[in-house]
Design a protein around this motif. Sequence first.
Motif, PDB file in Angstrom:
ATOM      1  N   VAL A  77       0.915  -1.119   0.047  1.00  0.00           N
ATOM      2  CA  VAL A  77       0.065   0.209  -0.168  1.00  0.00           C
ATOM      3  C   VAL A  77       0.632   1.325  -0.311  1.00  0.00           C
ATOM      4  O   VAL A  77       1.855   1.158   0.764  1.00  0.00           O
ATOM      5  CB  VAL A  77      -0.720  -0.533   1.192  1.00  0.00           C
ATOM      6  CG1 VAL A  77      -2.045   1.202   1.114  1.00  0.00           C
ATOM      7  CG2 VAL A  77      -1.807  -1.066   1.093  1.00  0.00           C
ATOM      8  N   ASP A  78       1.107   1.700  -0.905  1.00  0.00           N
ATOM      9  CA  ASP A  78       1.157   3.356  -1.235  1.00  0.00           C
ATOM     10  C   ASP A  78       2.864   3.088  -1.170  1.00  0.00           C
ATOM     11  O   ASP A  78       3.567   3.268  -2.587  1.00  0.00           O
ATOM     12  CB  ASP A  78       1.312   3.775   0.135  1.00  0.00           C
ATOM     13  CG  ASP A  78      -0.743   4.667   0.173  1.00  0.00           C
ATOM     14  OD1 ASP A  78      -0.541   4.753  -1.093  1.00  0.00           O
ATOM     15  OD2 ASP A  78      -1.041   4.665   1.017  1.00  0.00           O
ATOM     16  N   ASP A  79       3.901   2.116  -0.613  1.00  0.00           N
ATOM     17  CA  ASP A  79       5.209   1.864  -0.688  1.00  0.00           C
ATOM     18  C   ASP A  79       5.122   0.993  -1.721  1.00  0.00           C
ATOM     19  O   ASP A  79       4.941  -0.437  -1.079  1.00  0.00           O
ATOM     20  CB  ASP A  79       6.076   1.599   1.363  1.00  0.00           C
ATOM     21  CG  ASP A  79       7.652   1.848   0.557  1.00  0.00           C
ATOM     22  OD1 ASP A  79       7.956   1.077  -0.962  1.00  0.00           O
ATOM     23  OD2 ASP A  79       8.084   1.672   1.231  1.00  0.00           O
ATOM     24  N   MET A  80       5.839   1.052  -2.928  1.00  0.00           N
ATOM     25  CA  MET A  80       5.408  -0.485  -3.620  1.00  0.00           C
ATOM     26  C   MET A  80       7.053  -0.945  -3.010  1.00  0.00           C
ATOM     27  O   MET A  80       6.961  -2.126  -4.907  1.00  0.00           O
ATOM     28  CB  MET A  80       5.532  -0.136  -4.894  1.00  0.00           C
ATOM     29  CG  MET A  80       3.964   0.304  -5.854  1.00  0.00           C
ATOM     30  SD  MET A  80       2.979   0.034  -4.945  1.00  0.00           S
ATOM     31  CE  MET A  80       2.098   0.834  -3.436  1.00  0.00           C
ATOM     32  N   ARG A  81       8.373  -0.719  -2.401  1.00  0.00           N
ATOM     33  CA  ARG A  81       9.467  -1.837  -2.174  1.00  0.00           C
ATOM     34  C   ARG A  81       8.699  -2.873  -1.481  1.00  0.00           C
ATOM     35  O   ARG A  81       9.659  -3.497  -1.216  1.00  0.00           O
ATOM     36  CB  ARG A  81      10.410  -0.980  -2.188  1.00  0.00           C
ATOM     37  CG  ARG A  81      10.441  -0.102  -3.364  1.00  0.00           C
ATOM     38  CD  ARG A  81      11.581   1.207  -3.602  1.00  0.00           C
ATOM     39  NE  ARG A  81      11.556   2.016  -2.325  1.00  0.00           N
ATOM     40  CZ  ARG A  81      11.336   3.551  -1.911  1.00  0.00           C
ATOM     41  NH1 ARG A  81      11.653   4.019  -3.849  1.00  0.00           N
ATOM     42  NH2 ARG A  81      11.225   4.221  -1.150  1.00  0.00           N
TER      43      ARG A  81
END
Length: 117
Positions: A77-81
């Motif tokens: 969610v939001d941070d794709m890393r």
Amino acid sequence: MSSRGGDAGLTFRVTRPAVGTDSYSGYYAGISPSGQVVLGRVNDSWTPLRTAGLRITPGSTHRLRVTAVGSSIKVYVDDMRRPRISVTDATYAGGANGVRVFGTGATFDNVAVSPAQ
């Protein structure tokens, strides 16, 4: 997403879709306005697999990504890393993908499905 409760997200590896709240077999990953990322397995009833906290502002936009490769399922969610949720579950190996909204308001755009890489 509104602040009324419920959740909105993605269904994947779905078979037997029908009308009804949990009337399918497969997985669901979503975001609730109460501040939870949820991942669960559905087979005419809900089985939670994992939840994680998330700061939510009603009416805000969030990016949701699910990777399902073999038995590895990750929810971003939001941070794709960095995944918010990571589980191993091999109950369902394949099926359809879609979006789902339950007990809240939500809009979706730029929904894409691609093969595992």
